[in-house]
Design a protein around this motif. Sequence first.
Motif, mmCIF file in Angstrom:
data_model
loop_
_atom_site.group_PDB
_atom_site.id
_atom_site.type_symbol
_atom_site.label_atom_id
_atom_site.label_comp_id
_atom_site.label_asym_id
_atom_site.label_seq_id
_atom_site.Cartn_x
_atom_site.Cartn_y
_atom_site.Cartn_z
ATOM 1 N N ALA A 334 0.858 -1.218 0.000
ATOM 2 C CA ALA A 334 0.000 0.000 0.000
ATOM 3 C C ALA A 334 0.884 1.256 0.000
ATOM 4 N N ILE A 335 0.315 2.400 -0.441
ATOM 5 C CA ILE A 335 1.036 3.684 -0.447
ATOM 6 C C ILE A 335 1.264 4.111 0.995
ATOM 7 N N THR A 336 2.482 4.643 1.374
ATOM 8 C CA THR A 336 2.843 4.912 2.762
ATOM 9 C C THR A 336 2.921 6.394 3.064
ATOM 10 N N CYS A 337 2.798 6.714 4.424
ATOM 11 C CA CYS A 337 3.049 8.050 4.971
ATOM 12 C C CYS A 337 4.443 8.065 5.576
ATOM 13 N N PRO A 338 4.997 9.257 5.930
ATOM 14 C CA PRO A 338 6.314 9.291 6.594
ATOM 15 C C PRO A 338 6.292 8.493 7.898
ATOM 16 N N VAL A 339 7.394 7.844 8.172
ATOM 17 C CA VAL A 339 7.481 7.021 9.382
ATOM 18 C C VAL A 339 7.458 7.912 10.617
ATOM 19 N N LEU A 340 6.625 7.575 11.634
ATOM 20 C CA LEU A 340 6.560 8.305 12.887
ATOM 21 C C LEU A 340 7.479 7.679 13.916
ATOM 22 N N ARG A 341 8.014 8.472 14.849
ATOM 23 C CA ARG A 341 8.872 7.987 15.924
ATOM 24 C C ARG A 341 8.207 8.300 17.268
ATOM 25 N N ALA A 342 8.462 7.445 18.243
ATOM 26 C CA ALA A 342 7.957 7.715 19.589
ATOM 27 C C ALA A 342 8.654 8.951 20.135
ATOM 28 N N PRO A 343 7.958 9.828 20.875
ATOM 29 C CA PRO A 343 8.618 10.997 21.463
ATOM 30 C C PRO A 343 9.653 10.585 22.514
ATOM 31 N N PHE A 357 2.802 2.198 8.642
ATOM 32 C CA PHE A 357 2.709 3.620 8.280
ATOM 33 C C PHE A 357 2.195 3.793 6.847
ATOM 34 N N ALA A 358 1.244 2.963 6.456
ATOM 35 C CA ALA A 358 0.630 3.064 5.136
ATOM 36 C C ALA A 358 -0.806 3.585 5.312
ATOM 37 N N PHE A 359 -1.448 3.732 4.140
ATOM 38 C CA PHE A 359 -2.804 4.255 4.156
ATOM 39 C C PHE A 359 -3.676 3.450 5.110
ATOM 40 N N GLY A 360 -4.389 4.181 6.001
ATOM 41 C CA GLY A 360 -5.264 3.541 6.971
ATOM 42 C C GLY A 360 -4.593 3.291 8.311
ATOM 43 N N SER A 361 -3.254 3.504 8.447
ATOM 44 C CA SER A 361 -2.590 3.300 9.733
ATOM 45 C C SER A 361 -2.999 4.393 10.703
ATOM 46 N N ALA A 362 -3.179 4.026 12.037
ATOM 47 C CA ALA A 362 -3.526 4.982 13.098
ATOM 48 C C ALA A 362 -2.530 4.800 14.224
ATOM 49 N N CYS A 363 -1.983 5.952 14.802
ATOM 50 C CA CYS A 363 -0.943 5.891 15.833
ATOM 51 C C CYS A 363 -1.371 6.710 17.048
ATOM 52 N N ASP A 364 -1.217 6.057 18.245
ATOM 53 C CA ASP A 364 -1.504 6.701 19.533
ATOM 54 C C ASP A 364 -0.209 6.998 20.243
ATOM 55 N N PHE A 365 -0.108 8.180 20.941
ATOM 56 C CA PHE A 365 1.086 8.603 21.655
ATOM 57 C C PHE A 365 0.827 8.573 23.155
ATOM 58 N N SER A 366 1.882 8.230 23.931
ATOM 59 C CA SER A 366 1.816 8.286 25.404
ATOM 60 C C SER A 366 3.223 8.510 25.911
ATOM 61 N N CYS A 367 3.333 8.951 27.206
ATOM 62 C CA CYS A 367 4.653 9.184 27.803
ATOM 63 C C CYS A 367 4.974 8.120 28.822
ATOM 64 N N GLY A 375 0.896 17.856 23.444
ATOM 65 C CA GLY A 375 0.495 17.785 22.048
ATOM 66 C C GLY A 375 -0.630 16.787 21.874
ATOM 67 N N PRO A 376 -1.067 16.458 20.513
ATOM 68 C CA PRO A 376 -2.200 15.535 20.279
ATOM 69 C C PRO A 376 -1.861 14.114 20.731
ATOM 70 N N GLU A 377 -2.901 13.375 21.180
ATOM 71 C CA GLU A 377 -2.695 12.013 21.666
ATOM 72 C C GLU A 377 -2.663 10.984 20.533
ATOM 73 N N SER A 378 -3.232 11.301 19.284
ATOM 74 C CA SER A 378 -3.263 10.336 18.182
ATOM 75 C C SER A 378 -3.176 11.042 16.848
ATOM 76 N N LEU A 379 -2.665 10.303 15.753
ATOM 77 C CA LEU A 379 -2.563 10.778 14.382
ATOM 78 C C LEU A 379 -2.976 9.640 13.458
ATOM 79 N N GLU A 380 -3.516 9.973 12.169
ATOM 80 C CA GLU A 380 -3.936 8.968 11.191
ATOM 81 C C GLU A 380 -3.349 9.291 9.830
ATOM 82 N N CYS A 381 -2.915 8.208 9.071
ATOM 83 C CA CYS A 381 -2.350 8.378 7.724
ATOM 84 C C CYS A 381 -3.502 8.496 6.732
ATOM 85 N N THR A 382 -3.523 9.598 5.935
ATOM 86 C CA THR A 382 -4.613 9.839 4.980
ATOM 87 C C THR A 382 -4.254 9.248 3.623
ATOM 88 N N ALA A 383 -5.231 9.277 2.707
ATOM 89 C CA ALA A 383 -5.038 8.729 1.368
ATOM 90 C C ALA A 383 -4.011 9.512 0.581
#
Length: 836
Positions: A334-343, A357-367, A375-383
């Motif tokens: 599938a087509i991908t978004c930039p790779v995210l890193r844990a803070p 990190f492809a289309f439809g992937s969803a990422c949640d952040f925590s410390c 900052g925001p607690e979650s992000l989603e990869c768009t089409a």
Amino acid sequence: MAVQANWQLGGCRVEAAAGRGSAGRARALGSPGICYLGIAAITWGVVSRVEVGAWTYHYSDQGDYTWQEARNYCQSFFTDLVAIQNKQEIEYLNQSLPFHGRYYWIGIRKLGGTWTWVGTRKALTKEAENWAAGEPNNRRSNQDCVEIYIKRPRESGKWNDEPCSRRKKALCYQASCQPLPCSQRGECVETIGSYRCECYPGFRGPECQEAVQCTKLQPEGALMNCSHPYGDFSFNSTCRFRCQEGFEQQGAGTLRCLASQQWSADAPTCTAVTCPVLSAPDRGKLNCSHLHGDFTFGSTCAFSCQTGFVLLGSERRECTATGTWTGAAPRCEAITCPVLRAPYQGELNCSHLHEDFAFGSACDFSCQRGFALKGPESLECTATGTWTGDAPHCEAIACPVLSAPEQGELSCSHLHGNFTFGSMCAFSCQMGFVLMGSESLECMATGTWTGDAPHCEAITCPVLSAPEQGELSCSHLHGNFTFGSMCAFSCQMGFALRGPERRECRATGTWTGAAPRCEAINCPVLSAPDQGELNCSHPHGDFTFGSMCVFSCQMGFALKGPESLECTATGTWTGDAPHCEAIACPVLSAPDQGELNCSHPHGDFAFGSTCAFSCWTGFALKGPDSRECTATGSWTGDAPHCEAIKCSALATPVMGQAACSHLYGDFTFGSTCAFSCQTGFVLVGPESLKCMATGTWTGAVPRCAAISCPVLDPPSRGQLSCSHLHGNFTYNSTCTFSCEEGSVRMGAELLCCAATGNWTGQRPVCAEDGVPFLKQVLAYSSGTALAVAGIVLSGTLIALLAKRLSEREEKKKLLSPTSDLGSPGIFTNAAYDANL
């Protein structure tokens, strides 16, 4: 010595007689072979043998031997002691061999508890056993050899086990199997009068010359290469198979023709090489074409992806001859978004529908614990391949500020800021003090420290105690067993201090050095004397102060030195270590005409020494052949001696003399006898004989034969009467001649055979008498005729007759064929009468 033989062997009948220096030869009756019979004198005795073109038997005609001597004899002159193969052979031997009271040794012996044919090293089978009733009885452990009863009244031809030291005849055989028999493809088996071949597996025929055959191979689709050592597709033929490129072999690669006429396996086949089955990639499609079967050599497959996915890898793959596909398996991504890193000090938790990190992937952040999210607690990869916002970060939580304790110090490290989560503070005290409480504190995620602040107290060392078998003396500056306390150590008599004599309590709360101990003083390690034993008791350790050791010797040895030793406080033993000496026996010497050979494991002529006795050639040992020195200091058995081997006493030949000299006793080894004959006799045979080491003479006793004179015939018109003392016309034979009426004897009436082989005179003749008056008177000789005439005549007639007879006798002597006055000759009657 003469031997008469009459034997039947393998259809060959032999009848012959052989004497000294001769051999008999006979023609085979009813068989094509030739049989030979001979007598030969050898060191072991006289040998009788029968030879044919195959298996032959031989036996010792005179000598009796132990089993081992009998085997040595057979192996020296023939093949080995006889190996009985069947009942027919036993019947033949029982019929052919002469009876002997001690019977005959055969080639069976008990080896490792098993009755074994020694010639082949094969065990005696139950089927081949031929024991007499009740045998083998095994009544004694040394009955390990076997005899065969020959012409025994009961159980003739049966076997019996006997001690191997008994003396019997040697029954031998001469093998008929020649080198390299049976075409080297079978085992040559001896039979009576012949042999047969037992072919090895895979061969057949009388001489094992033929190899068995297997079916001819004709594989389909496979290449074949064969080797045929004994003929096409026959025993041990080997065929190797291979397939063309892209095909693989099913079945054995090599086949061999077995002795059973079967191949070692079925012929192989060739099938197309198979590649792994391919499937369409996720979110993709697969389209294949197959030449030799699904997914086999030559198959090709094309790949494609669904809308929204991209193909990564080969678009087309082909199945190769190695069973592998060209290229790597493709996939649809599938087509991908930039790779995210844990803070930093945080975590990232993503869910991916298709790929990371492809289309439809969803990422949640925590410390992490001790940090707070900014900052925001979650992000989603768009089409479009972008995220729905910016990535957040984490900040550390703060704790209260700390200070150093009294008479101590504080040292802190701050990872995320002064006195914040993760900060570490270490506490320490001055020398002579110990920290009471935690040595360090850490700022936790709750904003509090991991414990209370510590304080400093004076240092204490562990309490010391006196070592075992020792004493302790201490001085304390700051309290019992605290920093600066000093302790001294000592040991009781017989013990030595191992470790420091003094220890001091340090500021670290530990003592200087390691704890000392009192060890018993060591004596040198003792060991058991050779041929002896050592038994010790050790109250304080092996071979230390107080250890007690007792010494003893094995049977046959005596202890030299103290029986016990004790280890003293000085580290020495109360005496020197003893030793064991072998008990001695009296010194032995070799017997006269003999030798002595000894082995001394523990010293010359001491306990365990073994001495073997033997005699020189021509002498026999009387007594034990070996003696052993016992533990009592005495030898086993009595001393043996050597006696000269005896020959049979010789008799003096008739009309002869024998003069003998004896070196070692009458008619023993080395004795020599010379023979001679009386006058008139001549010696027939050897002039002298010598007794040999075998107990036999070098020849037969000679005889004295009377000397012969020429045979006499009666004269013409006369008769001959003889007496013979020693044989016709031999020494001292006397012959008397007489003439018929009307004839007069011319010559001596009596002749005697002299020692020179000549008669005492010439043979007389009978001549016709021309004087009738004297015809009867002249039939008498010399004085005898005058005496007879004197009886019947008288007066003048007697005187005239005496005168005429006297003149006539004188003329007869002068004219006689034996007269010294002329040459010998024979006169006619007329001439003789005229001279008278």
